[in-house]
Design a protein around this motif. Structure first.
Motif, mmCIF file in Angstrom:
data_model
loop_
_atom_site.group_PDB
_atom_site.id
_atom_site.type_symbol
_atom_site.label_atom_id
_atom_site.label_comp_id
_atom_site.label_asym_id
_atom_site.label_seq_id
_atom_site.Cartn_x
_atom_site.Cartn_y
_atom_site.Cartn_z
ATOM 1 N N PHE A 137 -3.602 49.450 24.576
ATOM 2 C CA PHE A 137 -3.473 48.640 23.362
ATOM 3 C C PHE A 137 -4.818 48.490 22.674
ATOM 4 O O PHE A 137 -5.858 48.806 23.249
ATOM 5 C CB PHE A 137 -2.886 47.256 23.703
ATOM 6 N N ILE A 138 -4.755 48.010 21.436
ATOM 7 C CA ILE A 138 -5.973 47.773 20.654
ATOM 8 C C ILE A 138 -6.213 46.273 20.590
ATOM 9 O O ILE A 138 -5.305 45.515 20.304
ATOM 10 C CB ILE A 138 -5.771 48.263 19.199
ATOM 11 N N HIS A 139 -7.442 45.897 20.881
ATOM 12 C CA HIS A 139 -7.828 44.491 20.761
ATOM 13 C C HIS A 139 -8.662 44.338 19.497
ATOM 14 O O HIS A 139 -9.618 45.068 19.315
ATOM 15 C CB HIS A 139 -8.710 44.138 21.963
ATOM 16 N N GLU A 140 -8.275 43.386 18.662
ATOM 17 C CA GLU A 140 -9.032 43.153 17.430
ATOM 18 C C GLU A 140 -9.687 41.779 17.499
ATOM 19 O O GLU A 140 -9.165 40.884 18.145
ATOM 20 C CB GLU A 140 -8.081 43.104 16.232
ATOM 21 N N ALA A 141 -10.807 41.655 16.805
ATOM 22 C CA ALA A 141 -11.429 40.341 16.679
ATOM 23 C C ALA A 141 -12.123 40.305 15.329
ATOM 24 O O ALA A 141 -12.552 41.348 14.830
ATOM 25 C CB ALA A 141 -12.433 40.116 17.798
ATOM 26 N N PRO A 142 -12.245 39.106 14.748
ATOM 27 C CA PRO A 142 -12.916 39.031 13.453
ATOM 28 C C PRO A 142 -14.347 39.546 13.565
ATOM 29 O O PRO A 142 -14.993 39.363 14.606
ATOM 30 C CB PRO A 142 -12.925 37.527 13.142
ATOM 31 N N ASP A 143 -14.842 40.195 12.519
ATOM 32 C CA ASP A 143 -16.242 40.644 12.430
ATOM 33 C C ASP A 143 -16.638 41.676 13.474
ATOM 34 O O ASP A 143 -17.800 41.753 13.863
ATOM 35 C CB ASP A 143 -17.222 39.453 12.537
ATOM 36 N N SER A 144 -15.673 42.421 14.032
ATOM 37 C CA SER A 144 -16.066 43.480 14.965
ATOM 38 C C SER A 144 -15.060 44.621 14.859
ATOM 39 O O SER A 144 -13.969 44.434 14.336
ATOM 40 C CB SER A 144 -16.107 42.945 16.393
ATOM 41 N N THR A 145 -15.451 45.789 15.358
ATOM 42 C CA THR A 145 -14.518 46.918 15.304
ATOM 43 C C THR A 145 -13.529 46.792 16.456
ATOM 44 O O THR A 145 -13.897 46.334 17.550
ATOM 45 C CB THR A 145 -15.253 48.268 15.415
ATOM 46 N N PRO A 146 -12.279 47.198 16.233
ATOM 47 C CA PRO A 146 -11.293 47.128 17.312
ATOM 48 C C PRO A 146 -11.682 48.020 18.495
ATOM 49 O O PRO A 146 -12.443 48.979 18.341
ATOM 50 C CB PRO A 146 -10.012 47.656 16.652
ATOM 51 N N VAL A 147 -11.158 47.708 19.665
ATOM 52 C CA VAL A 147 -11.450 48.476 20.881
ATOM 53 C C VAL A 147 -10.131 48.887 21.534
ATOM 54 O O VAL A 147 -9.176 48.100 21.565
ATOM 55 C CB VAL A 147 -12.293 47.624 21.865
ATOM 56 N N LEU A 148 -10.104 50.126 22.014
ATOM 57 C CA LEU A 148 -8.918 50.613 22.734
ATOM 58 C C LEU A 148 -8.993 50.176 24.191
ATOM 59 O O LEU A 148 -9.966 50.481 24.888
ATOM 60 C CB LEU A 148 -8.873 52.146 22.647
ATOM 61 N N TYR A 149 -7.981 49.465 24.656
ATOM 62 C CA TYR A 149 -7.947 48.973 26.037
ATOM 63 C C TYR A 149 -6.976 49.812 26.866
ATOM 64 O O TYR A 149 -5.816 49.977 26.474
ATOM 65 C CB TYR A 149 -7.497 47.504 26.082
ATOM 66 N N ILE A 150 -7.469 50.285 28.014
ATOM 67 C CA ILE A 150 -6.624 51.082 28.897
ATOM 68 C C ILE A 150 -6.458 50.328 30.216
ATOM 69 O O ILE A 150 -7.431 50.138 30.960
ATOM 70 C CB ILE A 150 -7.267 52.464 29.139
ATOM 71 N N PRO A 151 -5.252 49.850 30.499
ATOM 72 C CA PRO A 151 -5.046 49.115 31.755
ATOM 73 C C PRO A 151 -5.309 50.027 32.956
ATOM 74 O O PRO A 151 -4.821 51.160 32.991
ATOM 75 C CB PRO A 151 -3.568 48.712 31.708
ATOM 76 N N THR A 152 -6.088 49.548 33.901
ATOM 77 C CA THR A 152 -6.433 50.375 35.059
ATOM 78 C C THR A 152 -6.386 49.560 36.353
ATOM 79 O O THR A 152 -6.401 48.336 36.327
ATOM 80 C CB THR A 152 -7.879 50.935 34.951
ATOM 81 N N ILE A 153 -6.367 50.309 37.467
ATOM 82 C CA ILE A 153 -6.604 49.675 38.760
ATOM 83 C C ILE A 153 -8.078 49.879 39.113
ATOM 84 O O ILE A 153 -8.747 50.711 38.509
ATOM 85 C CB ILE A 153 -5.693 50.259 39.864
ATOM 86 N N PHE A 154 -8.571 49.144 40.084
ATOM 87 C CA PHE A 154 -9.998 49.187 40.429
ATOM 88 C C PHE A 154 -10.114 49.295 41.945
ATOM 89 O O PHE A 154 -9.596 48.445 42.668
ATOM 90 C CB PHE A 154 -10.650 47.895 39.918
ATOM 91 N N CYS A 155 -10.721 50.389 42.415
ATOM 92 C CA CYS A 155 -10.828 50.553 43.872
ATOM 93 C C CYS A 155 -12.187 51.101 44.270
ATOM 94 O O CYS A 155 -12.964 51.559 43.434
ATOM 95 C CB CYS A 155 -9.700 51.432 44.393
ATOM 96 N N SER A 156 -12.460 51.048 45.571
ATOM 97 C CA SER A 156 -13.777 51.476 46.063
ATOM 98 C C SER A 156 -13.796 52.978 46.286
ATOM 99 O O SER A 156 -12.764 53.648 46.242
ATOM 100 C CB SER A 156 -14.076 50.768 47.382
ATOM 101 N N TYR A 157 -14.982 53.489 46.561
ATOM 102 C CA TYR A 157 -15.181 54.916 46.841
ATOM 103 C C TYR A 157 -14.258 55.378 47.957
ATOM 104 O O TYR A 157 -13.778 56.490 47.974
ATOM 105 C CB TYR A 157 -16.653 55.111 47.227
ATOM 106 N N THR A 158 -13.999 54.467 48.905
ATOM 107 C CA THR A 158 -13.149 54.841 50.040
ATOM 108 C C THR A 158 -11.672 54.492 49.814
ATOM 109 O O THR A 158 -10.867 54.539 50.736
ATOM 110 C CB THR A 158 -13.648 54.129 51.317
ATOM 111 N N GLY A 159 -11.333 54.094 48.587
ATOM 112 C CA GLY A 159 -9.923 53.899 48.239
ATOM 113 C C GLY A 159 -9.382 52.497 48.477
ATOM 114 O O GLY A 159 -8.206 52.243 48.260
ATOM 115 N N GLU A 160 -10.213 51.571 48.949
ATOM 116 C CA GLU A 160 -9.716 50.214 49.144
ATOM 117 C C GLU A 160 -9.570 49.511 47.797
ATOM 118 O O GLU A 160 -10.396 49.675 46.909
ATOM 119 C CB GLU A 160 -10.667 49.377 50.017
ATOM 120 N N ALA A 161 -8.526 48.712 47.694
ATOM 121 C CA ALA A 161 -8.300 47.975 46.454
ATOM 122 C C ALA A 161 -9.361 46.902 46.286
ATOM 123 O O ALA A 161 -9.646 46.149 47.213
ATOM 124 C CB ALA A 161 -6.925 47.340 46.488
ATOM 125 N N LEU A 162 -9.963 46.850 45.105
ATOM 126 C CA LEU A 162 -10.940 45.799 44.806
ATOM 127 C C LEU A 162 -10.399 44.860 43.736
ATOM 128 O O LEU A 162 -11.122 44.051 43.176
ATOM 129 C CB LEU A 162 -12.241 46.426 44.294
#
Ligand code: ADP
Ligand code: MG
Length: 703
Positions: A137-162
């Motif tokens: 999705f795109i996040h908008e805010a006054p006085d700034s350019t919109p940003v594309l947001y990509i939902p992600t998961i976050f894990c460690s180098y060894t694959g553990e969920a962080l």
């Protein structure tokens, strides 16, 4: 002038959703992507490449210059790091690009997030990976350019969920696997998966920003650490569902607009029980998306508030003496063909699949009550659970008359043969249309209530991510459905085995059902008699994660490894200690730098007045009395703050996370009341103008 919003035009206009993909992607690529979603297969690199390109084009058309992998670390809030689409060319020009690789994988470092020892800061590698089940999705805010947001998961180098999203997705899969076994036993051949849905109702407070800015406790901790009660609280019930003030409505209007653009189905808005308290509820959605949306709702609530010179408080207990805020987590599970497994139908006694699912949920909630309690544990929520507004810290289930009657027939007679029906509502007013009422009334005091075709878990705190409670709900129900399937799949006589299983489980777990007043002291005693746990604080709740049964449970269903779970336990203690440490430091600061100086100045004035009055031979007994009262409280305050400071200094040095959390709870937090009491008393003794920060009256009644 009223505001006009074309809802159908703006709704989801900032979402790279299914319709947008279908319209923009080549047919074949779109079909391949849909297959990936449906069958859970790996995404082919060439598909990712084309999606990334179209996503970028779409974002640039909307004015975006940056993209971000958006993730949910163990902090209850979200995280983001923006990257521009720019790609310098040899000839000095700039190309705007975004590759499939950049879409799929990110390496944000992010080594400073809590990881419970999984990552030492020297091992900084952490990855984000695209969660393609939740749209960008795109996040908008006054006085700034919109940003594309990509939902992600976050894990460690060894694959553990962080993060919170990885285990949430895993738990959804675990539940689907086990629930599919059950529905197959009942002959469903068309469904391919079972999805859980959630509708979280979000409570919040709004306070004026200028007033807020004068309170260090609100700024640093999100709640007031001091404050005598205002002359008026919530006793008149005049705020609950009351007319919404225009300033608040203007805020809600802009909030709705922002949420609708993001495809968030903001549906219900109303004033809540406490003064300055409100609620927003979206329409329910798949758990994963509902979780993302709830994070966005909380974030946008805060941002939009600032545009109205308001501050949105999401803390569970911003003010003592009036209601705090929670988040009702309405939860259900249905097949991908649209059948809700929690739909009892008109005659639940004859709906065997429903009764089996119900018995499995009762067993899950009873067997894992401490874990469910843990999933709603935050330091803020400790103030709420058990006070007489939120459900108590004791887990019980409310089923209502109809289901309770069916279950008691089962237990007592061995078989349920009838279901109570809802009768016509008699209003005594002939001009009001007649309608039939539900077969079951509601119970507002139950922590886990059946509400027609869903369960409502009401313990969750207003500031928390809903990921934790849903990870637990999905996993514990997956476990009992698994146990049921293990038995029933092997049964020679399915009908008989089913009947016995439902009857046995209901009989074994009947103690978890409670339809009475969950706020009463009688229930606390009754629950103790029934052997139900009453876990009063976050530290004790967190220790549940070390229970071997709990470790086994999460490991069996692939939701958390033992290492991941141990890490979460550690983070739980750390977060608790940090929160209490900040509160303690803020308290000490406010007492020493604001309250004591203000009181000293005021006492000087009163002392001068005593001398002046006496000098003319008049009666100064009132001045003397006030002076005495103030100085008595002042010395109590000083003594208490000295003790608090010593306890905080000692606790901060403790290295073992659990021992430290216990110290913060028993030595530091326990000291707060002793500091607050004389301070609040002083507030009532001093001249209003002499008190150094705004009072409850000013905070709660000036929006
Ligand atoms: P309440 O009267 O408690 O506010 P509502 O019917 O308004 O109850 O619903 C509250 C929340 O529950 C809303 O977010 C709603 O969309 C959600 N909800 C309704 N049906 C379901 C369901 N089957 N599964 C999950 N959530 C649901
Ligand atoms: Mg509700």
């Amino acid at each position: 002038m009223s505001v006009k919003i074309n809802v159908s035009e703006i709704f989801a206009s900032n979402v790279f959703d299914d319709a947008t993909m279908k319209q923009r992607l080549p047919k074949k690529i779109y079909a391949e992507f849909k297959n990936t979603l449906l069958e859970g297969k790996d995404l082919e690199p060439h598909v990712a490449e084309i999606i990334a390109h179209e996503m970028k084009e779409w974002a640039i058309e909307k004015g975006a210059t940056h993209y971000t992998h958006w993730f949910q670390p163990l902090t209850n809030i979200t995280a983001e790091k923006h990257d521009a689409f720019i790609n310098p060319q040899k000839d000095g020009s700039i190309l705007l690009s975004f590759s499939g690789k950049e879409l799929i994988k990110g390496e944000p470092d992010g080594s400073s997030f809590p990881s419970g020892g999984i990552r030492a800061t020297c091992e900084a590698r952490g990855y984000t990976a695209w969660d393609c089940t939740s749209p960008a999705f795109i996040h908008e805010a006054p006085d700034s350019t919109p940003v594309l947001y990509i939902p992600t998961i976050f894990c460690s180098y060894t694959g553990e969920a962080l993060d919170k999203k990885t285990p949430l997705l895993r738990s959804m899969e675990a539940l689907s696997t086990q629930a599919m076994r059950i529905i197959k036993l009942f002959g469903d051949t068309t469904a391919t998966k079972v999805v859980t849905s959630v509708g979280p109702e979000q409570e919040y407070f709004l306070v004026d920003k200028d007033t807020y800015d004068k309170r260090k406790d609100l700024i640093f901790t999100g709640r007031t650490l001091f404050g005598a009660p205002a002359p008026k609280g919530q006793e008149l019930d005049d705020h609950y569902f009351g007319t919404i003030k225009e300033r608040v409505l203007a805020y809600m209007t802009e909030l709705n607009e922002e949420l609708w653009k993001l495809g968030i189905t903001a549906k219900t808005q109303h004033n809540e029980v406490a003064p300055a308290q409100h609620e927003l509820a979206p329409i329910y959605d798949t758990t994963n998306i509902a979780t993302d949306h709830n994070q966005l709702i909380m974030e946008i609530m805060k941002k939009v508030a600032l545009r109205h010179n308001l501050v949105c408080l999401l803390h569970e207990k911003p003010f003592a003496g009036i209601n705090g805020s929670g988040k009702h987590n309405n939860w259900s599970m249905s097949t991908d063909t649209g059948k809700n497994l929690l739909e009892p139908g008109d005659t639940p006694h004859s709906n065997k699949q429903f009764l089996l699912v119900l018995a499995s949920i009762l067993k899950a909630v009873d067997d894992y009550a401490p874990l469910l309690r843990m999933s709603a544990a935050t330091p803020g929520n400790d103030h709420r659970l058990g006070a007489n507004e939120a459900p108590p810290a004791i887990i019980s289930v409310f089923l209502g008359d109809q289901l309770e009657d069916v279950l008691s027939q089962l237990c007592e007679k061995g078989e349920a043969t009838r279901s109570l029906e809802g009768s016509q509502l008699e209003t005594g007013v002939s001009t009001v249309p007649r309608f039939s009422k539900d077969a079951t009334d509601r119970n507002r005091t139950s922590p886990f209530a059946f509400t027609g075709n869903k369960f409502e878990f009401r313990m969750v705190g207003s500031s928390a991510s809903i990921a934790d409670p849903n990870i637990v709900l999905n996993t514990i129900v997956a476990e009992t459905l698994c146990q049921a399937a293990d038995i029933l799949e092997k049964a020679d006589d399915f009908e008989l085995a089913l009947h016995d299983l439902i009857k046995d489980w209901v009989t074994d777990h009947i103690r978890i059902i409670f339809n009475g007043d969950g706020y009463s002291d009688a229930w606390v005693e009754e629950a103790a008699r029934r052997g139900l746990p009453n876990i009063k604080n976050t530290v004790d709740a967190t220790s549940v994660l070390a229970d071997p049964e709990v470790i086994k449970l999460f490991d069996k269903h692939g939701v958390f490894s033992a290492v991941e779970l141990a890490a979460r336990e550690e983070v739980g203690y750390e977060n608790y200690s940090k929160a209490i440490n900040i509160e303690a430091r803020t308290m000490i600061d406010m007492v020493k730098k604001e309250i004591i100086p203000a009181v000293m100045e005021y006492t000087t004035t009163v002392a001068k007045s005593v001398a002046a009055v006496k000098a003319v031979g008049a009666d100064a007994s009132v001045q003397e009395k006030v002076l005495k009262e103030i100085t008595t409280e002042l010395s109590k305050l000083d003594a208490a703050v000295v003790k608090l400071e010593a306890a905080t200094d000692a606790s901060v040095k403790i290295e073992d996370p659990k021992a430290q959390a216990i110290a913060y709870r028993d030595d530091v937090f326990a000291q707060f009341a002793e500091v607050r009491e004389p301070a609040d008393k002083l507030e009532t003794l001093l001249d209003e103008k002499a008190w150094p920060f705004p009072t409850y009256a000013e905070l709660l009644f000036n929006v």
